[in-house]
Design a protein around this motif. Sequence first.
Motif, PDB file in Angstrom:
ATOM      1  N   VAL A 198       5.324  -6.482   9.026  1.00 21.30           N
ATOM      2  CA  VAL A 198       4.740  -5.227   8.557  1.00 21.30           C
ATOM      3  C   VAL A 198       5.817  -4.144   8.569  1.00 21.30           C
ATOM      4  CG1 VAL A 198       2.963  -3.487   8.917  1.00 21.30           C
ATOM      5  CG2 VAL A 198       2.481  -5.883   9.441  1.00 21.30           C
ATOM      6  N   LYS A 199       6.068  -3.574   7.397  1.00 22.72           N
ATOM      7  CA  LYS A 199       6.971  -2.435   7.264  1.00 22.72           C
ATOM      8  C   LYS A 199       6.126  -1.198   6.969  1.00 22.72           C
ATOM      9  CE  LYS A 199      10.759  -5.238   5.379  1.00 22.72           C
ATOM     10  NZ  LYS A 199      11.683  -5.412   4.222  1.00 22.72           N
ATOM     11  N   HIS A 200       6.301  -0.184   7.777  1.00 20.89           N
ATOM     12  CA  HIS A 200       5.541   1.058   7.624  1.00 20.89           C
ATOM     13  C   HIS A 200       6.535   2.201   7.488  1.00 20.89           C
ATOM     14  CE1 HIS A 200       2.613   4.075   7.754  1.00 20.89           C
ATOM     15  NE2 HIS A 200       2.340   4.113   9.044  1.00 20.89           N
ATOM     16  N   MET A 201       6.512   2.881   6.330  1.00 22.25           N
ATOM     17  CA  MET A 201       7.463   3.955   6.052  1.00 22.25           C
ATOM     18  C   MET A 201       6.725   5.270   5.874  1.00 22.25           C
ATOM     19  SD  MET A 201       9.212   6.179   3.995  1.00 22.25           S
ATOM     20  CE  MET A 201       8.612   5.889   2.359  1.00 22.25           C
ATOM     21  N   LEU A 202       7.336   6.354   6.383  1.00 18.95           N
ATOM     22  CA  LEU A 202       6.777   7.696   6.228  1.00 18.95           C
ATOM     23  C   LEU A 202       7.900   8.695   5.982  1.00 18.95           C
ATOM     24  CD1 LEU A 202       4.160   7.771   9.152  1.00 18.95           C
ATOM     25  CD2 LEU A 202       3.644   7.673   6.704  1.00 18.95           C
ATOM     26  N   GLY A 244       6.195  10.620   0.673  1.00 18.39           N
ATOM     27  CA  GLY A 244       5.987   9.211   0.351  1.00 18.39           C
ATOM     28  C   GLY A 244       5.715   8.434   1.618  1.00 18.39           C
ATOM     29  N   GLY A 245       5.087   7.307   1.454  1.00 16.97           N
ATOM     30  CA  GLY A 245       4.804   6.467   2.604  1.00 16.97           C
ATOM     31  C   GLY A 245       4.052   5.230   2.171  1.00 16.97           C
ATOM     32  N   GLY A 246       3.867   4.321   3.129  1.00 13.17           N
ATOM     33  CA  GLY A 246       3.103   3.136   2.801  1.00 13.17           C
ATOM     34  C   GLY A 246       3.402   1.974   3.715  1.00 13.17           C
ATOM     35  N   ILE A 249       0.866  -1.184   0.000  1.00  6.79           N
ATOM     36  CA  ILE A 249       0.000   0.000   0.000  1.00  6.79           C
ATOM     37  C   ILE A 249       0.899   1.229   0.000  1.00  6.79           C
ATOM     38  CG2 ILE A 249      -1.865   1.225   1.166  1.00  6.79           C
ATOM     39  CD1 ILE A 249      -2.571  -1.381   2.585  1.00  6.79           C
ATOM     40  N   LEU A 250       0.760   2.080  -0.998  1.00  7.99           N
ATOM     41  CA  LEU A 250       1.622   3.241  -1.144  1.00  7.99           C
ATOM     42  C   LEU A 250       0.780   4.502  -1.246  1.00  7.99           C
ATOM     43  CD1 LEU A 250       3.997   1.732  -3.865  1.00  7.99           C
ATOM     44  CD2 LEU A 250       4.393   1.803  -1.400  1.00  7.99           C
TER      45      LEU A 250
END
Length: 723
Positions: free
Chosen positions: A328-332, A312-314, A289-290
């Motif tokens: 689960v990888k969550h980037m922001l 960006g994030g997802g 999910i992006l």
Amino acid sequence: MGSREGGGEEEKGGKVEGWLYLFRYKRFGLHYPRKRYFVLDRHRNALDCFRDVPDDEVQVPVRSANIDSCIRVNDNGRENIMGNVFFLFTLHNTSNDRKLKLGTRSSEEAAKWINTLMEAKFKECAMEEPNVAIFSKRRCTSLRLCRSSLAHSADWNFFSSSQRDRIISDVIEPSPWTIFGCDNGLRLFKEGRKGNLYSKHHDNNSPIMAVGVVGASPEAIFHEVISLGPSRSEWDCCFDQATIIEHLDGHTDIIHVKFRIDWLPRGMKPRDVLIRRFWRREEDGTYVILFHSVYHQKCQPYKGCKRAYFKGGGYVITPINQGKESVVKHMLAIDWKLWVPRLFTSAREHITIRMLERVAALREMFRAQQGQYPGADVRFSLREEAGLDLQLPVQKGIQEHTEGSWKSDAGAVGMNGSFLEANDTDDEFFDFLDESEYEQQEDMWTSYSPSQARWSPAAALMKRLHGLAVQTRSCIGETSLSDDAPSCSYGSTLLKDSSFSLASTWASADPSTFLIRGITYLRDRKKIAASGTLMELVAADWLKSDKREDDLSGRSGGIVQKHVAQFSNEFFFVVNFQIPGSTTYSLALYYMMNMPVENIPLLKRFVRGDDAYRNSRFKLIPHVAEGSWIVKQSVGKKACLIGRALEVKYFHGTNYLEVDIDIGSSTVAKGVTSLVLGCLTNLVIEMAFLIQGNSDEELPEFLLGTCRLNHLDPSKAVSFRSH
């Protein structure tokens, strides 16, 4: 087969079966679903439809369709129909342009049906000689609609993720992330600068990523993350409410999100964000999910609230432990628009890290629900979940934009970009009769034509206006191109720069970057680094036109035809990526080799084979060497069979084979391309092409060629008049 009280099952005789929803048109262009029982007989390569679970193996289906090389399976993503969420896919018979729309209530079941149908399609290719045309000429009968009340679904044990190869990267590169802390059971990472992975100096809004293990299946986590309703308050501490501004397609939408005021630091003004969200599912069950910030005319910033900017994030949700748990990888990467940003670096990072802690909240929520959550058999109703679904007027949840409301027929027809759009022929399928007409007429599926569809007067008017607009735009475009654009010399519009220092140039990528199947792959599934390429990249084109440009190699004045005129023995392999839109871009890569094709048996079969055989073998390995995390995740690093997902045309000439790939033929590919084109000038993209080896005689694999595209600029694409 006896009556089944539970889910459908994979039979030993090679049959896959289960309940699916069949969609047809109603008045005003609306869809409505009918539940039917489908059986895919892999011995006959036939998809049979029954009104109910068949009592025995000799029961005759009400309708049946052949699954052969003419069938394309398109993933239509996640849609809301009649207040319920469905995951849709379309069967498209390319020989007569007939289409059939099916769907499930579970993303996993939809993905497994899609994969199974694709495997059935390519099964016939493997059984036939590659130089024999296998396009089926059998007449396909239609699937009749009828009532059913049973409610069990397919059992997919045979196609579970544990039985399939794990999807790993096919590209060798060091990780740009370095850990800087651990909080609440989550590892926290920062993205280092290029050339100094462990640099402590980051830009003002450097990406931060949290990684944790959640005790739930990827599908369950995906549905929680993508839902924007009241259920989100159980784990998302920063979420206040959201509005869908525009639903673009089953994989992409524009969302306006407001953050909770009490979650923000004291003294900080209210914040909101407008994002474009895109999702997809990988073959191994990983969900991606992006999202990133966008501008939309219908949702502009308003007084009293500052709009944050998401660079960006997802989420990347990967199955482990046979799908029972997920990493689960969550980037922001967020610019919170703080006053004097340099003075508030620690505060900015603190807010972002608090937002990333939602992964820990997800973990604890599923832990609390352990034993109660339905697991893989997930069923979602809009009225129950209030997720990404289009009609809940709630204050602390999702609110549908008024112009896209499902509460009125006019709103449904006019929803911008949805599958209800009047001129969206991709969502048409075989012409079904009304329920009252069944006793009067029993007919086969017929090829779709606009006159056969039942349009409302308003929809018909919109369709005529759209056709007039397209015709007018086409005339204007042809005039402008023929008047202003010079004649194109194909193979010379993009310059070579092996130093990688100039923008809008090409070069060959290092073959050792890419992994290919080794000689023992069929026994140990191990891949090896490629040692070289069969062909040399000798030229490239970066073109734009008002229409799709096919068979560039066969046009006079280009590099391929010049070698023909000189009676040269070189063979060219050309890959032409076609990116449709208001302007159609073409990226053509010209590979050449000096040896005869007959010297390489696998290449000979590929060149002389039919399109179905080529689609089952031609692979691409993508790699974003330089770019943001969101772009790298959207493109991926896994080899893929292009012909399984996209429409591909092949043109075979005296000294060449050209592969024309229509990026716009898939909603997933269109979403990725839209994201990539928006930041193309900041990207360095590498690709490798190869023919898949399926037997010991065809292993190890070899690369046909590689390429490296340096910071392509759409404004520098060359216009040319049509030949």
